[in-house]
Design a protein around this motif. Structure first.
Motif, short mmCIF file in Angstrom:
data_model
loop_
_atom_site.label_atom_id
_atom_site.label_comp_id
_atom_site.label_asym_id
_atom_site.label_seq_id
_atom_site.Cartn_x
_atom_site.Cartn_y
_atom_site.Cartn_z
N LEU A 184 -8.11 19.63 -81.67
CA LEU A 184 -8.21 20.77 -80.29
C LEU A 184 -8.77 20.10 -79.30
O LEU A 184 -10.46 20.14 -79.12
CB LEU A 184 -8.68 21.97 -80.36
CG LEU A 184 -6.88 22.75 -81.31
CD1 LEU A 184 -7.36 24.03 -80.95
CD2 LEU A 184 -5.73 22.57 -81.00
N ALA A 205 -1.29 19.21 -82.51
CA ALA A 205 0.24 18.64 -81.93
C ALA A 205 0.86 17.26 -82.73
O ALA A 205 1.91 17.76 -83.45
CB ALA A 205 -0.28 18.36 -80.61
N ASP A 206 0.02 16.52 -83.15
CA ASP A 206 0.03 15.53 -83.77
C ASP A 206 0.80 15.78 -85.46
O ASP A 206 1.91 15.31 -85.35
CB ASP A 206 -0.37 14.19 -84.20
CG ASP A 206 -1.29 14.07 -82.58
OD1 ASP A 206 -0.44 12.93 -81.68
OD2 ASP A 206 -2.35 13.69 -82.43
N THR A 228 -4.47 15.39 -82.68
CA THR A 228 -4.55 17.46 -83.48
C THR A 228 -3.90 17.04 -83.44
O THR A 228 -3.34 16.75 -84.84
CB THR A 228 -4.72 17.06 -81.67
OG1 THR A 228 -3.16 16.82 -80.80
CG2 THR A 228 -5.00 16.42 -80.05
N GLN A 240 3.32 21.83 -79.87
CA GLN A 240 3.37 22.67 -81.22
C GLN A 240 4.30 23.99 -81.46
O GLN A 240 5.30 23.85 -82.53
CB GLN A 240 1.85 23.69 -81.98
CG GLN A 240 1.07 22.71 -81.99
CD GLN A 240 -0.13 23.46 -82.23
OE1 GLN A 240 -0.84 24.14 -81.26
NE2 GLN A 240 -1.02 23.67 -83.43
N VAL A 289 -1.27 20.19 -75.88
CA VAL A 289 -1.40 20.35 -77.46
C VAL A 289 -0.27 21.65 -78.15
O VAL A 289 0.55 21.38 -78.72
CB VAL A 289 -2.75 20.36 -78.31
CG1 VAL A 289 -2.79 20.90 -79.66
CG2 VAL A 289 -3.42 19.45 -77.81
N ARG A 290 -0.64 23.12 -77.00
CA ARG A 290 0.32 23.82 -78.04
C ARG A 290 1.68 23.32 -77.26
O ARG A 290 2.51 24.26 -78.52
CB ARG A 290 -0.29 25.40 -76.82
CG ARG A 290 -1.89 25.37 -77.08
CD ARG A 290 -2.54 25.73 -78.52
NE ARG A 290 -3.73 26.33 -79.26
CZ ARG A 290 -3.95 26.01 -80.23
NH1 ARG A 290 -3.38 25.67 -81.79
NH2 ARG A 290 -5.05 26.35 -80.48
N TYR A 298 -3.01 9.56 -79.43
CA TYR A 298 -2.14 10.81 -79.40
C TYR A 298 -2.25 11.85 -78.73
O TYR A 298 -1.94 11.60 -77.57
CB TYR A 298 -3.45 11.74 -80.92
CG TYR A 298 -3.48 11.08 -82.34
CD1 TYR A 298 -2.68 10.53 -82.93
CD2 TYR A 298 -4.37 10.05 -82.15
CE1 TYR A 298 -2.88 9.66 -83.98
CE2 TYR A 298 -4.55 8.20 -82.62
CZ TYR A 298 -3.51 8.66 -83.87
OH TYR A 298 -3.74 7.46 -85.25
N VAL A 299 -0.93 13.06 -79.16
CA VAL A 299 -0.99 14.79 -78.24
C VAL A 299 -2.37 15.26 -77.91
O VAL A 299 -3.11 15.83 -78.19
CB VAL A 299 -0.18 15.06 -78.71
CG1 VAL A 299 0.33 16.43 -77.67
CG2 VAL A 299 1.04 14.77 -78.65
N GLY A 300 -2.38 14.70 -76.40
CA GLY A 300 -3.46 15.42 -75.50
C GLY A 300 -5.16 14.26 -75.88
O GLY A 300 -6.04 14.99 -75.46
N SER A 301 -4.66 13.46 -76.24
CA SER A 301 -5.68 12.84 -76.59
C SER A 301 -5.87 11.45 -76.79
O SER A 301 -4.97 11.14 -77.64
CB SER A 301 -6.31 13.77 -77.79
OG SER A 301 -7.73 13.34 -78.13
#
Length: 223
Positions: free
Chosen positions: A82, A152-153, A150, A96, A92-93, A143-146
């Motif tokens: 996270l 989310a991935d 994460t 998801q 991320v949220r 990746y998602v947000g990073s």
């Protein structure tokens, strides 16, 4: 040791399975036969809603995949799945919940509905909207947000890679296609990848559950 109740054909269970493996957390896998194990009295003491996944940590029982993933992240923070920055965490949220609430129901429709039905066409159109949204959120990140994997991935990664098997061409969404390929190259994802037979079993399971749910709704409407 953690006890993990799961079946690999369950996307929700696979989210937790991938999280455990990516974090290299030791656990005892308890494979559930979804033709009846989840209805046995012994399992109902673990989860009265007779669903998987379930995680039991020294008597503490956790149900619902997203809650389990958050628990694992909080208790085993390394490696972190996270991001801390507010906008990255929001991404991320969002991914998801969009996966759970907007994408997965449409995957169910693709599996259950006839290909020439209005419902099937509507599902494909909605999936296009979701994939465009995911493209925007992913932007140019790995990746998602990073730049690192994460949660989310993991959530989206248990749904999006199945789309080509359901007639959705990911080549039309280059960033999503590249992201999917990155996920599938990770050793943990290769280890847990569903076989063609497993995916067919998953589709049969979906059709049975949808049929049962619609039958209950029809019976309720007749009362």
């Amino acid at each position: 040791m953690l006890k993990f109740y799961y079946n690999p054909i369950s996307p929700n269970a696979r989210r937790v399975w991938l999280t455990l493996l990516e974090k290299e957390i030791a656990f005892e896998p308890i494979l559930m036969n979804l033709d009846g194990d989840q209805l046995q009295a012994e399992f109902l003491t673990v989860n009265p809603f007779h669903h998987i996944p379930v995680l039991v940590d020294d008597g503490f029982q956790i149900v619902e995949s997203l809650a389990i993933m958050d628990y694992l992240e909080a208790k085993y923070p390394t490696p972190s799945l996270l991001p801390k920055e507010s906008q990255a965490l929001a991404k991320v949220r969002m991914v998801q919940y969009v996966t759970a609430n907007e994408l997965f129901p449409q995957i169910v429709s693709l599996i259950y509905e006839n290909a020439d039905s209005p419902q099937f066409l509507q599902a494909k159109q909605h999936i296009d909207k979701v994939l465009l949204f995911l493209t925007e959120v992913l932007d140019n990140s790995l990746y998602v947000g990073s730049e690192q994997l994460t949660l989310a991935d993991i959530v989206a990664g248990t749904a999006v890679p199945s789309l080509p098997s359901l007639g959705i061409n990911l080549n039309h969404y280059p960033k999503i296609n590249g992201w999917t390929e990155r996920l599938m190259q990770r050793p943990v994802w290769q280890k847990t990848k569903l076989s063609a037979d497993d995916f067919e079993q998953f589709k049969r399971r979906v059709r049975i559950l949808v049929k049962l749910r619609r039958r209950k709704l029809n019976q309720g409407n007749k009362k």
